[in-house]
Design a protein around this motif. Structure first.
Motif, PDB file in Angstrom:
ATOM      1  N   ARG A 169       1.365   6.731  -6.771  1.00 44.57           N
ATOM      2  CA  ARG A 169       0.225   7.582  -7.130  1.00 44.57           C
ATOM      3  C   ARG A 169       0.523   9.053  -6.879  1.00 44.57           C
ATOM      4  O   ARG A 169       0.189   9.916  -7.693  1.00 44.57           O
ATOM      5  N   LEU A 170       1.163   9.342  -5.751  1.00 43.98           N
ATOM      6  CA  LEU A 170       1.507  10.729  -5.445  1.00 43.98           C
ATOM      7  C   LEU A 170       2.529  11.285  -6.430  1.00 43.98           C
ATOM      8  O   LEU A 170       2.439  12.452  -6.837  1.00 43.98           O
ATOM      9  N   ALA A 171       3.474  10.461  -6.837  1.00 52.73           N
ATOM     10  CA  ALA A 171       4.469  10.904  -7.817  1.00 52.73           C
ATOM     11  C   ALA A 171       3.809  11.191  -9.165  1.00 52.73           C
ATOM     12  O   ALA A 171       4.120  12.200  -9.813  1.00 52.73           O
ATOM     13  N   ARG A 172       2.886  10.322  -9.592  1.00 50.03           N
ATOM     14  CA  ARG A 172       2.161  10.551 -10.855  1.00 50.03           C
ATOM     15  C   ARG A 172       1.305  11.816 -10.777  1.00 50.03           C
ATOM     16  O   ARG A 172       1.243  12.584 -11.726  1.00 50.03           O
TER      17      ARG A 172
ATOM     18  N   LEU B 168       0.824  -1.207   0.000  1.00 50.92           N
ATOM     19  CA  LEU B 168       0.000   0.000   0.000  1.00 50.92           C
ATOM     20  C   LEU B 168       0.859   1.259   0.000  1.00 50.92           C
ATOM     21  O   LEU B 168       0.559   2.229  -0.693  1.00 50.92           O
ATOM     22  N   LEU B 169       1.931   1.248   0.781  1.00 52.04           N
ATOM     23  CA  LEU B 169       2.827   2.408   0.814  1.00 52.04           C
ATOM     24  C   LEU B 169       3.501   2.636  -0.531  1.00 52.04           C
ATOM     25  O   LEU B 169       3.602   3.776  -0.996  1.00 52.04           O
ATOM     26  N   ILE B 170       3.937   1.572  -1.153  1.00 50.62           N
ATOM     27  CA  ILE B 170       4.584   1.692  -2.470  1.00 50.62           C
ATOM     28  C   ILE B 170       3.582   2.227  -3.489  1.00 50.62           C
ATOM     29  O   ILE B 170       3.899   3.116  -4.284  1.00 50.62           O
ATOM     30  N   ASP B 171       2.360   1.724  -3.456  1.00 52.86           N
ATOM     31  CA  ASP B 171       1.317   2.184  -4.375  1.00 52.86           C
ATOM     32  C   ASP B 171       0.977   3.656  -4.125  1.00 52.86           C
ATOM     33  O   ASP B 171       0.824   4.434  -5.071  1.00 52.86           O
TER      34      ASP B 171
END
Length: 72
Positions: free
Chosen positions: A29-32, A22-25
């Protein structure tokens, strides 16, 4: 005498693996989203003439920013 100060296992527990996933996802998402917002902002700040030089117009700025961020 030797003491074991750190013991790790090769596999993560179910909860730990899900939480890490979840943290990686979330980070991805925040980077995108950051790329989307930055691209959108930069394109919106261009003049109509500069956009025309790039072959764009104002009506497709959001689509171009989305494509840049999400590689669609």
């Amino acid at each position: 005498m030797a003491y074991a100060t750190e013991i790790t296992t090769g596999t993560q527990s179910g909860f730990s693996a899900r939480f890490t996933g979840l943290l990686i996802d979330l980070r991805a998402r925040l980077a995108r989203r950051k790329v989307y917002n930055q691209t959108l902002s930069e394109l919106q700040n261009l003049s109509n003439r500069e956009l025309a030089d790039l072959g764009l117009n104002r009506s497709i700025i959001r689509r171009v920013a989305y494509q840049a961020a999400y590689e669609v």
